[in-house]
Design an enzyme around this catalytic site. Structure first.
Site, PDB file in Angstrom:
ATOM      1  N   ASP A  34       0.981  -1.135  -0.082  1.00 34.91           N
ATOM      2  CA  ASP A  34       0.054   0.172  -0.029  1.00 34.91           C
ATOM      3  C   ASP A  34       0.853   1.140  -0.119  1.00 34.91           C
ATOM      4  O   ASP A  34       2.201   1.191  -0.035  1.00 34.91           O
ATOM      5  CB  ASP A  34      -1.134  -0.462   1.476  1.00 34.91           C
ATOM      6  CG  ASP A  34      -1.670   1.287   1.120  1.00 34.91           C
ATOM      7  OD1 ASP A  34      -2.056   2.268   0.708  1.00 34.91           O
ATOM      8  OD2 ASP A  34      -1.579   1.745   2.586  1.00 34.91           O
ATOM      9  N   ASP A  36       0.421   5.476   1.633  1.00 33.68           N
ATOM     10  CA  ASP A  36      -0.251   6.632   2.035  1.00 33.68           C
ATOM     11  C   ASP A  36      -0.214   4.855   3.429  1.00 33.68           C
ATOM     12  O   ASP A  36      -0.680   4.235   3.509  1.00 33.68           O
ATOM     13  CB  ASP A  36      -1.367   7.008   1.569  1.00 33.68           C
ATOM     14  CG  ASP A  36      -1.278   7.778   0.636  1.00 33.68           C
ATOM     15  OD1 ASP A  36      -1.059   8.450   1.021  1.00 33.68           O
ATOM     16  OD2 ASP A  36      -2.394   7.057  -0.652  1.00 33.68           O
ATOM     17  N   ASP A 211      -1.664  -0.933   5.874  1.00 28.20           N
ATOM     18  CA  ASP A 211      -1.663   0.223   7.200  1.00 28.20           C
ATOM     19  C   ASP A 211      -3.401   0.090   7.668  1.00 28.20           C
ATOM     20  O   ASP A 211      -3.308   0.786   8.809  1.00 28.20           O
ATOM     21  CB  ASP A 211      -1.338   0.846   7.695  1.00 28.20           C
ATOM     22  CG  ASP A 211      -2.187   2.308   6.686  1.00 28.20           C
ATOM     23  OD1 ASP A 211      -2.112   2.334   5.297  1.00 28.20           O
ATOM     24  OD2 ASP A 211      -2.758   3.327   7.629  1.00 28.20           O
TER      25      ASP A 211
HETATM   26 MG   LIG Z   1      -2.615   3.242   3.754  1.00 27.39          MG
END
Ligand SMILES: [Mg+2]
Length: 259
Positions: A34, A36, A211
């Site tokens: 991923d 960000d 995240d």
């Molecule tokens: Mg993310």
């Protein structure tokens, strides 16, 4: 009980392999990140996010050493992420909807048209909360309130109202200080499996890093494909390994690539 012991052992073995990058055979693994909150620290506004020099260099080195078996799977548009990296790194955008080489979405014009009428009112709403951001994703939109935490309830209500206006072909995706409205369809897990079906990813074990809640399908798909899930940050996502955040990931990659 036996299943749990087995799962615990598997997790321990994976953790050891992960910590000892030397035993992590780069010819047999594929890496999915991923963007960000995973490769880059989250910023109040998406346009302010930048990729550190070290992690950028190490993603490119990892790609070289795996013969290209490194991909980014992001919720953002692909065009926003490409400048941070290099054209050699494949990117799936919009949570997998925008997949490299995919034929253009035949319903794209209709989807874009459906979103447009909502934008003026949302733009006005966001303007009354300094620090809040409306992100126009073309095929969707996102309300960010990291820079205006007190507006959370208002932003969530606006997102839910927008969803109700758009109808059943749309879904709400919640993340860290963000509510996103996107078309029902592919997710990050579908994108990972799609990458895994083609060279140079095929026949490797995937390791996925994420995240946030929108990464769950990707983490799950990696485990179901015989690989490993690595979760970053404070969210208690089901994963084999947990890292504190992008800085720890960057540190791990750097140490292991130089080992
Ligand atoms: Mg993310």
């Amino acid at each position: 009980m036996r299943c749990c012991v087995r799962r615990w052992k598997r997790t321990e073995i994976l953790r050891d392999i992960f910590k000892d990058f030397g035993s992590l055979d780069l010819d047999q693994h594929a890496f999915f990140f991923d963007f960000d909150g995973t490769l880059a620290e989250i910023a109040p506004r998406p346009q302010d996010v930048s990729l550190g020099f070290g992690i950028r260099r190490d993603i490119l080195r990892l790609s070289e050493r795996t013969n290209g078996a490194v991909a980014i799977i992001t919720g953002r548009n692909r065009d926003e992420i490409t400048p941070h990296l290099d054209a050699t790194i494949p990117i799936a955008g919009l949570h997998g909807v925008d997949f490299p080489g995919n034929a253009a979405d035949p319903d794209l014009a209709e989807k874009v048209a459906a979103i447009r009428p909502l934008l003026p009112a949302l733009t006005d709403l966001v303007a009354t909360y300094p620090g809040a951001v409306l992100e126009d994703k073309g095929q969707g939109l996102a309300l960010h309130w990291r820079g205006a935490p007190s507006s959370e309830a208002v932003m969530l209500a606006a997102a839910n109202q927008s969803l109700a206006l758009l109808g059943a072909n749309w879904r709400l995706q919640l993340g860290k200080s963000v509510a996103e409205i996107r078309p029902v369809g592919d997710d990050k897990g579908v994108a990972l499996r799609r990458f895994m079906a083609q060279p140079p990813f095929a026949d490797r074990r995937p390791i996925a890093f994420g995240d946030d809640l929108n990464d769950l399908p990707m983490l799950e798909a990696a485990r179901e494909s015989g690989g490993m899930a690595v979760a970053l940050g404070e969210r208690d996502l089901p994963a084999d390994i947990h890292l504190s955040g992008p800085a720890e990931l960057a540190d791990w990659l750097e140490r292991r690539l130089e080992a």
